[in-house]
Structure formats: C-alpha cells, structure tokens
Design an enzyme around this catalytic site. Structure first.
Site, PDB file in Angstrom:
ATOM      1  N   HIS A 143       0.834  -1.202   0.000  1.00  6.35           N
ATOM      2  CA  HIS A 143       0.000   0.000   0.000  1.00  6.35           C
ATOM      3  C   HIS A 143       0.872   1.257   0.000  1.00  6.35           C
ATOM      4  O   HIS A 143       0.675   2.166  -0.808  1.00  6.35           O
ATOM      5  CB  HIS A 143      -0.918  -0.028   1.235  1.00  6.35           C
ATOM      6  CG  HIS A 143      -1.756   1.183   1.412  1.00  6.35           C
ATOM      7  ND1 HIS A 143      -3.101   1.186   1.180  1.00  6.35           N
ATOM      8  CD2 HIS A 143      -1.429   2.445   1.815  1.00  6.35           C
ATOM      9  CE1 HIS A 143      -3.580   2.404   1.432  1.00  6.35           C
ATOM     10  NE2 HIS A 143      -2.577   3.183   1.816  1.00  6.35           N
ATOM     11  N   GLU A 144       1.851   1.287   0.907  1.00  6.81           N
ATOM     12  CA  GLU A 144       2.724   2.463   0.999  1.00  6.81           C
ATOM     13  C   GLU A 144       3.639   2.585  -0.215  1.00  6.81           C
ATOM     14  O   GLU A 144       3.918   3.682  -0.689  1.00  6.81           O
ATOM     15  CB  GLU A 144       3.539   2.439   2.295  1.00  6.81           C
ATOM     16  CG  GLU A 144       2.719   2.387   3.576  1.00  6.81           C
ATOM     17  CD  GLU A 144       1.657   3.470   3.702  1.00  6.81           C
ATOM     18  OE1 GLU A 144       1.806   4.544   3.085  1.00  6.81           O
ATOM     19  OE2 GLU A 144       0.666   3.235   4.411  1.00  6.81           O
TER      20      GLU A 144
END
Length: 182
Positions: A143-144
C-alpha cells in the site's frame, strides 16, 4: 506531543507523482522526516505512511503496524523506515483485504495484494537490508509502496461495489463503531 504533519488528501496532484530516490539516507533532513512520519502515523492511527503523503518527494515509507482504532486487529511491530524500497519478489498468491488510507479519509476498499513479498531497502542507519514480509505487514508495505509510484488503493479496487464508508466498515466488518477516529 508533536503536531502531525499535514497529510495530502485525494485529489491533491502531489499524490499522483513518482517519488525520487534518497541519495543520502543519513542526511539530517531525512532523519528528521523519518521521525516526523513515525509520529504522524502514531497520532493519526495509521499503520503506515509514505513521504509523498506529506508533500515530500522521497522514496521513503514507514511501516508502523499496531492495534488501534482504525485497525484493531493489526499486529504489533516497531515502526520501521524503508528508504528507497524495491519489491524484488512476491508470492503467487493474492488475497483481497480491506484497506483505508490517511489520504483517502472515510473510505475503505477491498484490495488484492500479494501475501508475501521480498523487499530490498536501506534502513534508517544507512545499511542495506533484504527482508521477507507476510500477510498484513506485506499489505501495508505494498500500500505504501504504491504511494511512491503515485498510486492509491482505490486504483486497485476491482469494483466500486468493493468500496464502503469507514463507518459501515466498522459496523459490518469490525463489528462495532470506534469511539473516536482521531
């Protein structure tokens, strides 16, 4: 207590830009940014955060999984900075899981992610690392990492029917509404 950094929200053009490598991880500005990101994630109940979310154009992300109001079942780990991360391999298996984002407040999405990833990165002391991450922590990193590529979790949702409001997520999935979201 430190004030959290301003988190750019969906629609801000900076969130759609490609982050740049950090040439000197020991640079005092980078070290300060790492600490500010860790504190911002803590204050905002994030389990991860990336430099572009606060307007910094660097390939830097923080994984800071811990149970909190937004993610009550998150595993506990020390906040870990990943500088110039590269996902070098991943499992064949993907699983859909619910994600939210500090830059997309009020929305959750069912996102497919690899269950295991191998990542090369530079740690906060400037030392190269290579590590395998699994399950929820692997999800956070993917996600990051997307933030470093100018992507948001909503870009990965396969159908708009796999989006829901934060309050419905807590009501339907977690089983209760949090007492507070901040």
């Amino acid at each position: 207590m430190t004030e959290p950094l301003e988190i750019y929200q969906l629609g801000h053009p900076f969130l759609r830009t490609l982050a740049q490598p950090i040439p000197n991880p020991k640079d005092p500005q980078i070290q300060s940014l790492i600490q500010n990101l860790i504190e911002t994630a803590k204050i905002t109940n994030g389990v991860g955060i990336a430099a572009p979310q606060v307007g910094q154009p660097y390939r830097l992300l923080i994984v800071a999984s811990r149970p909190n109001l937004r993610y009550p079942h998150a595993p506990l780990m020390e906040p870990t900075p990943l500088i110039n991360p590269q996902i070098i391999s991943h499992s064949d298996t993907q699983i859909k899981g619910w994600e939210g984002c500090l830059s997309v407040p009020g929305i959750r999405g069912l996102v497919p992610r690899f269950t295991e990833i191998e990542v090369e990165y530079i740690n906060a002391t400037g030392k190269p690392e290579r590590q395998i991450f699994t399950d929820f922590v692997a999800r956070i990193i993917q996600h990051e990492f997307d933030h470093l590529e100018g992507k948001l979790f909503i870009d990965r949702v396969e159908s708009t029917q796999e989006l829901m409001s934060e309050s419905e997520y807590h009501r339907q999935i977690v089983g209760h509404l949090p007492l507070s979201t901040s």
